[in-house]
Write an enzyme that holds these catalytic residues in place. Structure first.
Site, short mmCIF file in Angstrom:
data_model
loop_
_atom_site.label_atom_id
_atom_site.label_comp_id
_atom_site.label_asym_id
_atom_site.label_seq_id
_atom_site.Cartn_x
_atom_site.Cartn_y
_atom_site.Cartn_z
N CYS A 19 -50.43 -4.12 -2.78
CA CYS A 19 -49.65 -4.42 -4.09
C CYS A 19 -48.07 -4.74 -3.89
O CYS A 19 -47.67 -5.68 -4.27
CB CYS A 19 -49.85 -3.21 -5.03
SG CYS A 19 -51.56 -2.65 -5.51
N ASP A 419 -12.82 9.71 15.45
CA ASP A 419 -11.53 9.38 15.12
C ASP A 419 -10.73 10.83 15.20
O ASP A 419 -11.62 11.97 15.00
CB ASP A 419 -11.45 8.84 13.87
CG ASP A 419 -9.75 8.79 13.47
OD1 ASP A 419 -9.05 8.25 14.14
OD2 ASP A 419 -9.58 9.21 12.28
N ASP A 619 -12.41 8.34 8.92
CA ASP A 619 -11.99 8.49 7.76
C ASP A 619 -11.03 7.31 6.98
O ASP A 619 -10.95 7.51 5.94
CB ASP A 619 -11.49 9.68 7.40
CG ASP A 619 -9.85 9.94 7.83
OD1 ASP A 619 -9.94 9.56 8.95
OD2 ASP A 619 -9.23 10.75 7.35
N ASP A 623 -10.17 2.67 10.77
CA ASP A 623 -11.25 3.02 11.45
C ASP A 623 -12.61 2.04 10.80
O ASP A 623 -13.59 2.11 11.35
CB ASP A 623 -11.89 4.50 11.12
CG ASP A 623 -10.91 5.46 11.40
OD1 ASP A 623 -10.33 5.31 12.63
OD2 ASP A 623 -10.36 6.51 10.79
#
Length: 731
Positions: A19, A419, A619, A623
């Site tokens: 389906c 980082d 963050d 980055d």
């Protein structure tokens, strides 16, 4: 160029993978539709559109395929959903009560009790089950045939109708007074078992969506607005940006905002996964849906409606649950040909047994067993239920998995690139070393704190924080004077003190004495140095402070957890070699890439991808390219929106320990997907031959088919018990 957009379309009437595949193919043919992903578990189609597409055209395409859709659906309330489930349960109970007397003689036969209901009683019991409670299968099968396709309902309708019809034929052709062999019980019990499977499936699917419902339940409907000092109760929709809202103890924050007055704690457990209450005071941010603690807070509204953190979380989780994992492509290919192949196998079983010389009734019953056991419900539910359960439980613990592809790739990660600033370190300076040449260290810290009092400089805050940690009182300073490019000076108890950089020391011609060696060592670590000197009455060096970024709590535990999982860690930073090396040594990271420009970060990630599956954790805006370049981008909570947009996984808290937790839940979810697909295929690979060779009657086939769907969904629901492994820094 046309603007692209996304659109979610609720679909009803789907029962199996075939389906979902048919709805996808129907929608993909609509002009302006770039891609379609239909999720059987949450019954939604997620469409990527190229420009504007009339939603009614999409609805018409779905209806032509034999299903229903709504342009502007009203999300059923919990009460409506419960009523639907109650209706399903009532139909199931009545079907079982009617089918039970039919199967009872078969159950008593092994006990030596030979008893059979009269044919007319069997007919009276089986007919309501076949045509009232089984009507849903006929309706869905008719729609499928009209659309030129097949699905689970077609297999059930054909199989049970064949058993029911054979029973009518045997009854009509029996000699007067004889007891014909009827198969009413097979058809009735198969329908009852399929209804049981669908009911249990519906219950389980509701549980897989519990994370979304829990998040939606956090949204308050009303707030206390403060206007000209007057409080009034208003609907959330009446609020505007910069409105003032009063939040009483124990209430949920109705909006995202900033605290203007009051002090309290906020319980953000269901939003960020943070188990401990978070202190709140003027200047702090609060998140709508969190629970206020013991104090009254006056909050200025900063985000409303779809722009709140809670709304974005719900949107991310919904998108992830609607997405289709790459492994699902295999299922889609199989489901396209599955029903036609099963129909051919059932026909071959019928012809083969009849040609072999078996009675027609035996041939029909064996063909019915093939049709019944082959229903591809489990195949369609295997992947989406695991994704819904996995992303739901991850969100509850502060891990937002944005797409199914990230979920699938994460189990292969063998390299994590971190980082430094804001990811493994706090991003705010603190005193990491200090030494007194004259006087004791506490006095040295108090004098430095006195000079820095009132300053907004990050280094001043670090000095005052250190005084607070040692419970030191900070005396008042007189004649405070800023020394441009050098530091600050002031008078205290008859002394003229100054705190500044090496330039201040050199201009005053002061000898650092034994502190020269410490200064050189700390500078090699990339630390920022501040000298405390006395200018009068006796010019001399009093002490030295070294400032640096502090490791986040849990950073060491996170790296150690990755080592335990045989995952290599890399440090990637634009900072100098000294500070990068200090952080790497403290955490046990051997691979360091320092003094890397933002544009070059993605190039290093690309190099690592040549030999590894790479997750990048960051963050900041700088980055974002590296997060996008990595196989898996992981954005830390509290970071920039750009970083979160580029990442496939977002951590709601800036806790490095969530990185191994994110990889862990991804691995466990992918393992559930593989287990589910294995069992879904095994049921059919074993069951269909057994049925074709006459070793499985329709009743057992129906039970096995129902069990396959329930076992797949139940296996996925085990993910709800997942918890992140508790990790502590151990040096």
């Amino acid at each position: 160029m046309s603007e692209s957009s996304t659109f979610d379309l609720p679909i009803s009437g789907m029962t199996c993978a075939s389906c979902a595949g048919r709805v996808e193919r129907a929608l993909s043919k609509v002009a302006g539709v770039n891609s379609v992903s239909v999720n059987l578990a949450n019954e939604r189609a997620h469409l990527e559109l190229n420009g504007q597409v009339d939603p009614q055209i999409l609805v018409d395409a779905v209806r032509r395929a034999g299903y229903e859709a709504e342009v502007r659906p009203v999300e059923p309330s919990a009460e409506v959903q419960r009523q639907r489930l109650d209706h399903e349960r009532l139909a199931l109970v009545l079907a079982i009560l009617l089918a039970l007397p039919l199967v009872l003689p078969m159950l008593l036969q092994p006990l030596g009790v030979h008893w059979m209901l009269p044919a007319w009683v069997q007919f009276a019991l089986a007919t309501p089950v076949q045509f009232i409670f089984g009507a849903r299968f006929y309706v869905a099968a008719f729609k499928a045939v009209r659309a030129g396709a097949g699905n689970m309902d077609l297999l059930v309708a054909l199989g049970t109708s064949a058993g029911y019809g054979l029973s009518l034929y045997e009854w009509a052709s029996a000699r007067p007074g004889s007891l014909p062999h009827l198969y009413f019980e097979a058809s009735a019990v198969v329908i009852a078992l399929v209804l049981l499977g669908k009911y249990l499936e519906s219950r389980a699917k509701r549980q897989t969506a519990s994370a979304i419902r829990a998040l939606e339940a956090l949204r308050p409907e009303r707030a206390i607005q403060v206007v000209d000092g007057q409080e009034r109760d208003v609907a959330i929709s009446a609020l505007r940006l910069n409105d003032l809202v009063l939040v009483k103890p124990g209430e949920r924050f109705p909006v995202d905002g900033e605290v203007l007055q009051g002090q309290s704690h906020a319980d953000e457990a269901l939003i960020s996964g943070e188990s401990l209450p978070v202190p709140k005071q003027p200047g702090d941010k609060v998140t709508g849906g969190a629970i206020n603690g013991e104090g009254r807070l006056l909050v200025r509204t900063q985000a409303l409606g779809a722009e709140t953190v809670l709304a974005r979380i719900i949107r991310l989780v919904e998108d992830a649950q609607a997405a289709k994992a790459p492994i699902q492509k295999l299922v889609d290919k199989v489901s396209q040909v599955f029903v036609p192949v099963v129909l051919v196998l059932a026909l071959a079983t019928l012809v083969g047994w009849w040609w072999y010389g078996a009675p027609l009734e035996v041939a029909v019953i064996n063909a019915v067993a093939v049709l019944v056991i082959a229903c591809p419900c489990a195949l369609g539910l295997a992947t989406p239920t695991a994704i819904m359960a996995g992303t739901g439980v991850a969100a509850r613990h502060g891990i937002l998995i944005k797409d199914a592809e990230a979920l699938e790739r994460a189990h292969e990660v063998d390299t994590v690139v971190f980082d430094k600033t804001g990811t493994l370190t706090s991003g705010t300076p603190r005193i990491v070393h200090f030494s007194a040449l004259e006087g004791n260290e506490d006095t040295l810290l108090q004098w430095a704190g006195a000079l820095q009092r009132g300053s907004e400089h990050p280094l001043a805050k670090a000095v005052l924080d250190a005084c607070g940690e040692r419970d030191l009182s900070v005396p008042d300073i007189n004649d405070s004077q800023s020394l441009t490019g050098r530091g600050i000076a002031g008078s205290l108890d008859g002394r003229r003190l100054a705190l500044g950089n090496r330039r201040l020391l050199e201009e005053r011609g002061l000898d650092p004495g034994t502190l020269a060696e410490s200064a050189q060592a700390w500078e090699s670590e990339g630390r920022t140095l501040s000298w405390l000197i006395e200018q009068a009455p006796t010019p001399r060096v009093l002490g030295l402070f070294a400032f640096g970024d502090s490791l986040k709590p849990g950073a060491l535990a996170a790296v150690q957890a990755l080592v335990k999982r045989h995952i290599a860690s890399h440090l990637l930073t634009g900072d100098n070699q000294g500070s990068a090396r200090v952080v790497a040594q403290a955490l046990g990271i051997a691979n360091v890439h320092a003094e890397v420009l933002p544009a070059d970060k993605s190039a290093i990630v690309q190099q690592l991808k040549d030999r590894s599956v790479v997750a990048m954790v960051g963050d900041g805006i700088n980055d974002a390219p590296a997060l996008a370049a990595a196989d898996i981008g992981i954005a830390m909570g509290g970071g920039t929106d750009v970083a979160m947009h580029a990442a496939g996984i977002t951590l709601m808290r800036g806790d490095p320990r969530l990185v191994p937790a994110a990889l862990d839940i991804s691995r466990k979810t992918y393992a559930k997907i593989r287990q589910n697909l294995f069992w879904a295929f095994v049921y059919n690979l074993i069951g269909i031959p057994l049925a074709a060779f006459g070793l499985l009657n329709p009743v057992l086939a129906g039970a096995a088919m129902a069990l396959s769907s329930v076992s797949v969904v139940s296996n996925a629901l085990l993910l709800k018990f997942w918890r992140p492994e508790p990790l502590e820094d151990k040096r």
